[in-house]
Design a protein around this motif. Structure first.
Motif, PDB file in Angstrom:
ATOM      1  N   TYR A  48     -16.140  -1.997  -3.773  1.00 43.68           N
ATOM      2  CA  TYR A  48     -14.850  -2.961  -3.375  1.00 43.68           C
ATOM      3  C   TYR A  48     -14.440  -3.470  -4.429  1.00 43.68           C
ATOM      4  O   TYR A  48     -14.146  -3.773  -5.061  1.00 43.68           O
ATOM      5  N   GLY A  49     -16.314  -4.866  -5.292  1.00 49.01           N
ATOM      6  CA  GLY A  49     -16.012  -5.495  -6.071  1.00 49.01           C
ATOM      7  C   GLY A  49     -14.802  -6.532  -5.762  1.00 49.01           C
ATOM      8  O   GLY A  49     -14.592  -7.244  -4.979  1.00 49.01           O
ATOM      9  N   TRP A  50     -14.186  -6.238  -6.440  1.00 52.91           N
ATOM     10  CA  TRP A  50     -12.639  -7.268  -6.936  1.00 52.91           C
ATOM     11  C   TRP A  50     -11.611  -6.557  -6.733  1.00 52.91           C
ATOM     12  O   TRP A  50     -10.513  -6.898  -6.248  1.00 52.91           O
ATOM     13  N   ASP A  51     -11.380  -5.293  -5.796  1.00 54.59           N
ATOM     14  CA  ASP A  51     -10.404  -4.771  -4.784  1.00 54.59           C
ATOM     15  C   ASP A  51     -10.097  -5.205  -3.463  1.00 54.59           C
ATOM     16  O   ASP A  51      -9.062  -4.650  -2.931  1.00 54.59           O
ATOM     17  N   VAL A  52     -11.274  -6.449  -3.372  1.00 56.64           N
ATOM     18  CA  VAL A  52     -10.262  -6.664  -2.413  1.00 56.64           C
ATOM     19  C   VAL A  52      -8.655  -7.447  -2.154  1.00 56.64           C
ATOM     20  O   VAL A  52      -8.626  -8.202  -3.336  1.00 56.64           O
ATOM     21  N   PRO A  53      -8.490  -8.071  -1.345  1.00 51.84           N
ATOM     22  CA  PRO A  53      -8.780  -7.163   0.511  1.00 51.84           C
ATOM     23  C   PRO A  53      -8.722  -5.947   0.090  1.00 51.84           C
ATOM     24  O   PRO A  53      -7.612  -5.492  -0.213  1.00 51.84           O
ATOM     25  N   VAL A  54      -9.340  -5.413   1.570  1.00 52.61           N
ATOM     26  CA  VAL A  54      -9.370  -3.859   1.728  1.00 52.61           C
ATOM     27  C   VAL A  54      -8.651  -3.789   3.292  1.00 52.61           C
ATOM     28  O   VAL A  54      -9.311  -4.998   3.815  1.00 52.61           O
ATOM     29  N   VAL A  55      -8.095  -3.344   3.636  1.00 53.82           N
ATOM     30  CA  VAL A  55      -7.300  -2.667   4.682  1.00 53.82           C
ATOM     31  C   VAL A  55      -8.498  -1.280   5.384  1.00 53.82           C
ATOM     32  O   VAL A  55      -7.646  -0.324   4.590  1.00 53.82           O
ATOM     33  N   LEU A  56      -8.921  -0.927   5.730  1.00 54.91           N
ATOM     34  CA  LEU A  56      -9.149   0.114   6.202  1.00 54.91           C
ATOM     35  C   LEU A  56      -8.398   0.552   7.844  1.00 54.91           C
ATOM     36  O   LEU A  56      -8.617  -0.325   8.792  1.00 54.91           O
ATOM     37  N   LEU A  57      -8.041   1.469   8.038  1.00 53.81           N
ATOM     38  CA  LEU A  57      -7.644   2.392   8.957  1.00 53.81           C
ATOM     39  C   LEU A  57      -8.458   3.204   9.971  1.00 53.81           C
ATOM     40  O   LEU A  57      -8.472   4.609   9.006  1.00 53.81           O
ATOM     41  N   GLY A  59     -11.517   3.643   9.704  1.00 56.95           N
ATOM     42  CA  GLY A  59     -12.782   4.339   8.868  1.00 56.95           C
ATOM     43  C   GLY A  59     -12.017   4.240   7.556  1.00 56.95           C
ATOM     44  O   GLY A  59     -12.621   4.527   6.254  1.00 56.95           O
ATOM     45  N   ARG A  60     -10.682   5.008   7.367  1.00 56.26           N
ATOM     46  CA  ARG A  60     -10.040   4.854   6.083  1.00 56.26           C
ATOM     47  C   ARG A  60      -9.768   3.926   5.010  1.00 56.26           C
ATOM     48  O   ARG A  60      -8.508   3.525   6.096  1.00 56.26           O
ATOM     49  N   GLN A  61      -8.934   3.863   4.052  1.00 55.29           N
ATOM     50  CA  GLN A  61      -8.908   2.751   3.209  1.00 55.29           C
ATOM     51  C   GLN A  61      -6.946   3.131   3.019  1.00 55.29           C
ATOM     52  O   GLN A  61      -6.696   4.346   2.559  1.00 55.29           O
ATOM     53  N   HIS A  62      -6.647   1.934   3.684  1.00 57.61           N
ATOM     54  CA  HIS A  62      -4.849   1.781   3.471  1.00 57.61           C
ATOM     55  C   HIS A  62      -5.008   0.742   2.296  1.00 57.61           C
ATOM     56  O   HIS A  62      -3.384   1.868   1.576  1.00 57.61           O
ATOM     57  N   SER A  63      -4.944  -0.169   2.062  1.00 59.98           N
ATOM     58  CA  SER A  63      -4.411  -0.754   1.320  1.00 59.98           C
ATOM     59  C   SER A  63      -5.317  -1.742   0.256  1.00 59.98           C
ATOM     60  O   SER A  63      -6.377  -1.700   1.470  1.00 59.98           O
ATOM     61  N   PHE A  64      -5.286  -2.160  -0.749  1.00 58.19           N
ATOM     62  CA  PHE A  64      -6.127  -2.912  -1.219  1.00 58.19           C
ATOM     63  C   PHE A  64      -5.171  -4.007  -2.531  1.00 58.19           C
ATOM     64  O   PHE A  64      -4.072  -3.593  -2.852  1.00 58.19           O
ATOM     65  N   HIS A  65      -5.228  -5.273  -2.682  1.00 58.90           N
ATOM     66  CA  HIS A  65      -5.472  -6.337  -3.168  1.00 58.90           C
ATOM     67  C   HIS A  65      -3.627  -6.875  -2.615  1.00 58.90           C
ATOM     68  O   HIS A  65      -4.034  -8.089  -2.122  1.00 58.90           O
ATOM     69  N   ARG A  66      -3.077  -6.305  -2.728  1.00 52.29           N
ATOM     70  CA  ARG A  66      -1.828  -6.634  -1.382  1.00 52.29           C
ATOM     71  C   ARG A  66      -1.232  -5.801   0.102  1.00 52.29           C
ATOM     72  O   ARG A  66      -1.949  -4.131  -0.515  1.00 52.29           O
ATOM     73  N   VAL A  67      -1.010  -6.672   0.766  1.00 50.41           N
ATOM     74  CA  VAL A  67      -1.062  -6.118   1.912  1.00 50.41           C
ATOM     75  C   VAL A  67       0.695  -5.589   2.034  1.00 50.41           C
ATOM     76  O   VAL A  67       1.074  -6.475   2.591  1.00 50.41           O
ATOM     77  N   ASP A  68       1.604  -4.001   1.717  1.00 51.02           N
ATOM     78  CA  ASP A  68       2.772  -3.854   2.359  1.00 51.02           C
ATOM     79  C   ASP A  68       2.430  -4.010   4.184  1.00 51.02           C
ATOM     80  O   ASP A  68       2.666  -2.662   4.963  1.00 51.02           O
ATOM     81  N   ARG A  69       4.165  -5.127   4.346  1.00 54.12           N
ATOM     82  CA  ARG A  69       4.075  -5.031   6.214  1.00 54.12           C
ATOM     83  C   ARG A  69       4.438  -4.235   6.500  1.00 54.12           C
ATOM     84  O   ARG A  69       4.719  -3.486   7.562  1.00 54.12           O
TER      85      ARG A  69
END
Length: 81
Positions: A48-57, A59-69
């Motif tokens: 993930y390097g500099w792609d944080v933050p990352v949200v996994l749901l 175990g599957r990637q849902h979002s990175f950088h920004r989280v849309d509510r």
């Protein structure tokens, strides 16, 4: 139960903003939130390097950088949380 994994790192302002959104959206739902600092895990840091933050749901990637509510809320609804 939905497993939400929040990948972060220390001193990340985007991570702090995203964590607030995740916490608010997950509140009152059947969601387990686990926060992991990627710098404590060489594999996660490499992936993930500099792609944080990352949200996994689940175990599957849902979002990175920004989280849309709204997007996160709809995804949790779809997963039954």
């Amino acid at each position: 139960m939905v497993d939400l994994t929040f990948l972060t790192r220390v001193d990340c302002h985007l991570c702090a903003d995203a964590l607030q959104t995740v916490t608010e959206v997950a509140a009152g739902r059947d969601v387990t939130v686990t926060e992991i600092d990627i710098d404590t895990d060489d594999d996660l840091a490499a992936q993930y390097g500099w792609d944080v933050p990352v949200v996994l749901l689940n175990g599957r990637q849902h979002s990175f950088h920004r989280v849309d509510r709204d997007r996160l809320s709809k995804a949790l609804d779809a997963l039954g949380a």
